[in-house]
Motif scaffolding. Structure first.
Motif, PDB file in Angstrom:
ATOM      1  N   ALA A 168      -1.546   0.772  34.797  1.00 51.45           N
ATOM      2  CA  ALA A 168      -2.315   1.170  35.979  1.00 51.45           C
ATOM      3  C   ALA A 168      -3.769   0.759  35.857  1.00 51.45           C
ATOM      4  N   LYS A 169      -3.998  -0.549  35.623  1.00 49.03           N
ATOM      5  CA  LYS A 169      -5.352  -1.056  35.467  1.00 49.03           C
ATOM      6  C   LYS A 169      -5.530  -2.345  36.257  1.00 49.03           C
ATOM      7  N   VAL A 170      -6.759  -2.561  36.704  1.00 49.13           N
ATOM      8  CA  VAL A 170      -7.160  -3.837  37.279  1.00 49.13           C
ATOM      9  C   VAL A 170      -8.287  -4.373  36.400  1.00 49.13           C
ATOM     10  N   MET A 171      -8.090  -5.578  35.848  1.00 44.23           N
ATOM     11  CA  MET A 171      -9.107  -6.213  35.012  1.00 44.23           C
ATOM     12  C   MET A 171      -9.815  -7.292  35.823  1.00 44.23           C
ATOM     13  N   THR A 172     -11.137  -7.329  35.741  1.00 43.59           N
ATOM     14  CA  THR A 172     -11.906  -8.346  36.459  1.00 43.59           C
ATOM     15  C   THR A 172     -12.792  -9.115  35.474  1.00 43.59           C
ATOM     16  N   MET A 173     -12.996 -10.381  35.752  1.00 42.97           N
ATOM     17  CA  MET A 173     -13.902 -11.225  34.980  1.00 42.97           C
ATOM     18  C   MET A 173     -14.824 -11.935  35.957  1.00 42.97           C
ATOM     19  N   ALA A 174     -16.109 -11.683  35.833  1.00 41.42           N
ATOM     20  CA  ALA A 174     -17.083 -12.256  36.763  1.00 41.42           C
ATOM     21  C   ALA A 174     -17.485 -13.656  36.336  1.00 41.42           C
ATOM     22  N   VAL A 175     -17.721 -14.503  37.327  1.00 37.75           N
ATOM     23  CA  VAL A 175     -18.436 -15.755  37.094  1.00 37.75           C
ATOM     24  C   VAL A 175     -19.909 -15.386  37.232  1.00 37.75           C
ATOM     25  N   ALA A 196      -6.973   0.805  55.814  1.00 37.96           N
ATOM     26  CA  ALA A 196      -8.411   0.809  55.542  1.00 37.96           C
ATOM     27  C   ALA A 196      -8.661   0.484  54.068  1.00 37.96           C
ATOM     28  N   PRO A 197      -9.839  -0.038  53.745  1.00 34.23           N
ATOM     29  CA  PRO A 197     -10.174  -0.352  52.348  1.00 34.23           C
ATOM     30  C   PRO A 197     -10.216   0.902  51.478  1.00 34.23           C
ATOM     31  N   ARG A 198      -9.822   0.745  50.199  1.00 36.46           N
ATOM     32  CA  ARG A 198      -9.877   1.819  49.198  1.00 36.46           C
ATOM     33  C   ARG A 198     -10.731   1.328  48.034  1.00 36.46           C
ATOM     34  N   SER A 199     -11.715   2.105  47.643  1.00 36.17           N
ATOM     35  CA  SER A 199     -12.578   1.698  46.541  1.00 36.17           C
ATOM     36  C   SER A 199     -11.839   1.842  45.206  1.00 36.17           C
ATOM     37  N   LEU A 200     -11.925   0.804  44.392  1.00 33.32           N
ATOM     38  CA  LEU A 200     -11.362   0.866  43.045  1.00 33.32           C
ATOM     39  C   LEU A 200     -12.437   1.093  41.988  1.00 33.32           C
ATOM     40  N   GLY A 201     -13.723   0.915  42.375  1.00 31.45           N
ATOM     41  CA  GLY A 201     -14.799   1.182  41.426  1.00 31.45           C
ATOM     42  C   GLY A 201     -15.835   0.077  41.392  1.00 31.45           C
ATOM     43  N   LEU A 202     -16.939   0.342  40.684  1.00 30.90           N
ATOM     44  CA  LEU A 202     -18.010  -0.623  40.524  1.00 30.90           C
ATOM     45  C   LEU A 202     -17.667  -1.593  39.390  1.00 30.90           C
ATOM     46  N   ILE A 203     -18.048  -2.863  39.578  1.00 34.81           N
ATOM     47  CA  ILE A 203     -17.790  -3.876  38.559  1.00 34.81           C
ATOM     48  C   ILE A 203     -19.062  -4.672  38.292  1.00 34.81           C
ATOM     49  N   SER A 204     -19.058  -5.394  37.191  1.00 33.00           N
ATOM     50  CA  SER A 204     -20.224  -6.169  36.782  1.00 33.00           C
ATOM     51  C   SER A 204     -20.227  -7.541  37.452  1.00 33.00           C
ATOM     52  N   THR A 205     -21.428  -8.082  37.623  1.00 31.19           N
ATOM     53  CA  THR A 205     -21.563  -9.449  38.120  1.00 31.19           C
ATOM     54  C   THR A 205     -21.716 -10.446  36.966  1.00 31.19           C
ATOM     55  N   GLU A 206     -21.624  -9.934  35.700  1.00 27.36           N
ATOM     56  CA  GLU A 206     -21.796 -10.802  34.533  1.00 27.36           C
ATOM     57  C   GLU A 206     -20.671 -10.693  33.517  1.00 27.36           C
ATOM     58  N   TRP A 207     -20.065  -9.509  33.402  1.00 27.28           N
ATOM     59  CA  TRP A 207     -19.118  -9.259  32.321  1.00 27.28           C
ATOM     60  C   TRP A 207     -17.737  -8.913  32.853  1.00 27.28           C
ATOM     61  N   ALA A 208     -16.813  -8.730  31.908  1.00 28.83           N
ATOM     62  CA  ALA A 208     -15.460  -8.293  32.255  1.00 28.83           C
ATOM     63  C   ALA A 208     -15.436  -6.777  32.397  1.00 28.83           C
TER      64      ALA A 208
END
Length: 254
Positions: A168-175, A196-208
């Motif tokens: 139950a995770k979403v991993m993101t990697m920013a460019v 409608a949109p559902r917020s999953l949380g704040l993420i970084s613009t630099e890191w994973a």
């Protein structure tokens, strides 16, 4: 005065111990050279060396040759990081009875040193080494997660996202991109088809980042839904409703 009595009483570890260590070959290079010089110049010390050589020679003659077990070489290959199987069965040192006879002799010699230091060795014959078959190496394979590309308006990749449904995770990697001049932060949204949109949380613009997803949102992470990123005030969108511009988005790949 006898050299044994003189050295043991007044100059420990003594000539006899030094002679034994010289015969066993446990002295470092400097000590060994000094011992060799002493053998040539000190007849009493030379006699002690001869005594040790005769003592250990008698022990060696009492030791029966031991053949190396067939499983030993594959186990050693595994410990060295090599393949446990070789096209031809290895020969030479490890399968040499003379090698194991010498190893057993060294063990007996060390037992004599322990006796000389006041620590009597345990009685009984020297047991041959016990070989243990190497256990097969188990490699745990991690599942591959499909990657969703979140593109900016110009088509370039802004983030990459992958979904781990099992955990139950979403991993993101920013460019990496410059910080927003207005101090806004990136927030990830799940937009199920027709909802409608559902917020999953704040993420970084630099890191994973790795975001934990609620059970309700997890059920909506399906093909046909969209992941989108907006720029929101510090702390996130107020009331869970996006207010800033969409800077990247992509359809979920599963």
């Amino acid at each position: 005065m006898d050299i044994r009595e003189h050295d043991i009483d007044r100059e420990p570890p003594g000539a006899d111990v030094q002679a034994g260590e010289y015969v066993l070959g446990v002295l470092d290079e400097r000590e060994r050279r000094l011992a060799e010089l002493r053998v040539e110049t000190d007849p009493a010390f030379a006699r002690l060396v001869g005594d040790w050589q005769r003592r250990l020679a008698a022990l060696i003659e009492e030791i029966e040759p031991v053949a190396a077990p067939a499983q030993l070489w594959p186990r050693l290959r595994v410990r060295l990081g090599w393949s446990p199987v070789q096209g031809e069965r290895p020969r030479g040192l490890w399968h040499s009875a003379g090698f194991w006879r010498g190893a057993a002799a060294a063990a007996a010699a060390l037992a004599v040193v322990a006796w000389w230091s006041g620590r009597a060795p345990a009685p009984g014959p020297v047991a041959p080494p016990v070989a243990v078959a190497p256990s097969p190496q188990v490699i745990e394979h991690q599942p591959a997660f499909p990657v969703t590309r979140l593109a900016r308006d110009d088509g370039s990749a802004g983030w990459l996202a992958s979904i781990d449904l099992r955990h139950a995770k979403v991993m993101t990697m920013a460019v990496p991109t410059p910080e927003d001049p207005q101090g806004r932060v990136a927030e990830l949204w799940l937009i199920p088809k027709g909802e409608a949109p559902r917020s999953l949380g704040l993420i970084s613009t630099e890191w994973a980042d790795s975001l934990k997803v609620s059970p309700e949102a997890l059920s909506k992470l399906a093909a046909g839904a969209t992941l989108a990123i907006t720029l929101e005030p510090p702390g996130g969108a107020p009331h869970g409703v996006p207010t800033g511009p969409i800077v990247a988005k992509g359809n979920i790949a599963l």
